[in-house]
Design an enzyme around this catalytic site. Sequence first.
Site, PDB file in Angstrom:
ATOM      1  N   SER A 207      20.507   0.929  24.291  1.00 55.59           N
ATOM      2  CA  SER A 207      21.520   1.615  23.496  1.00 55.59           C
ATOM      3  C   SER A 207      21.575   0.915  22.163  1.00 55.59           C
ATOM      4  O   SER A 207      21.231  -0.267  22.053  1.00 55.59           O
ATOM      5  CB  SER A 207      22.889   1.551  24.183  1.00 55.59           C
ATOM      6  OG  SER A 207      23.923   1.981  23.293  1.00 55.59           O
ATOM      7  N   TYR A 220      30.043  -3.135  28.424  1.00 53.06           N
ATOM      8  CA  TYR A 220      28.802  -2.386  28.208  1.00 53.06           C
ATOM      9  C   TYR A 220      27.895  -3.119  27.224  1.00 53.06           C
ATOM     10  O   TYR A 220      26.705  -3.337  27.480  1.00 53.06           O
ATOM     11  CB  TYR A 220      29.138  -0.991  27.686  1.00 53.06           C
ATOM     12  CG  TYR A 220      27.974  -0.049  27.583  1.00 53.06           C
ATOM     13  CD1 TYR A 220      27.474   0.599  28.709  1.00 53.06           C
ATOM     14  CD2 TYR A 220      27.379   0.231  26.350  1.00 53.06           C
ATOM     15  CE1 TYR A 220      26.410   1.486  28.607  1.00 53.06           C
ATOM     16  CE2 TYR A 220      26.313   1.102  26.243  1.00 53.06           C
ATOM     17  CZ  TYR A 220      25.836   1.728  27.374  1.00 53.06           C
ATOM     18  OH  TYR A 220      24.777   2.594  27.275  1.00 53.06           O
TER      19      TYR A 220
END
Length: 354
Positions: A207, A220
């Site tokens: 990501s 995250y």
Amino acid sequence: MAGGERPWDVWQRLVPALLFSHAAAVLAASLLGLLGLAHVSTAALFFWFAAAAVGSTLAYHNLKVSAAGKVVVITGCESRIGYALAKRLDELGFTVFAGFTNANDSVGQKLREEASGRLHVLQLDVTSEADIRAAVALVRQKLPSPSAGVWAVINNASIATFGEVEWVPFPVFQHATEVNLFSVVRITQAFLPLIRKTKGRVINVVSILGRVVSPLRSSYCAAKFGVEAFSDCLRLEMRRWGVDVVVVEPGDYTTGKVWINDEKLLEQAKQMWKSMTEEAKADYGEDYFERKIRSLEYYTKGPETDLEPVLKSLTDAVQRTFPLPRYTPVSRAERVQAFVAEHLPRSVYDLIYN
């Protein structure tokens, strides 16, 4: 542009070629002038050197492998990205092993029906050592010979978690790290012997939040930063084996709806509020908590996510003879954010993005 990369991705290869062309032009012009053999301008030499360098670089960049007989293992195929990627690679002729947390659910059954006979649905909960061992054994069993191997492993399994550090229960941090980081390590270790046989590649779906930080995303971001570091270390270690390690960094805005929806967001919010101490509830206040949770609705309320940039990047990483080490299918705003995070003082980043 050929392939799935964004223009700024292929510049990773073109910039060194252009810099080499400039240096070669300056050196050649100086040498020719010194020897009195010719008087050619540096600009003219640069043009010819650059044309040759860019042409050869693009030819090298665009080479593709044949899909026939090549095995690809994908984790997290219950997600939209994993499901769509498994179908696409199957259509291109690869032998796909699509891993599902629950291979017998309706999504796995649907993929079986829609794909060719080359595609195999795997029971592969990435947090289960037993599932991982069984998956490796099954893949070995399906290979045409003991000397055959796996061309690519795509670590796609991921979960999205939200909340400020003080709100998120520690078990949530543990589970997020287990799925988003440790599963990548486990799967990679398990399949590396088969990947080394083919001089294939490990492809990690990370990501942009593996390179930039964001409020409410600590659990995250921490795991994704770990995957970035793991991938860079592995790339250096695998160079002697001819194995490529590729990172694909989808944008937070381009894939948000893939990982989260209203139901999951509300469920996480309820669990967080319930687990917070009375002191924390009083200090933060319910209004502030709800406002922060509502700020995450751009993930669930926006237009339907277009997965094509991400799928093209992943397909490119599998097909290219010489894949790029990093693909960044992100928005321009996210590209700027990553530049600010990596090249400007941290105080500047904090001022702009918080």
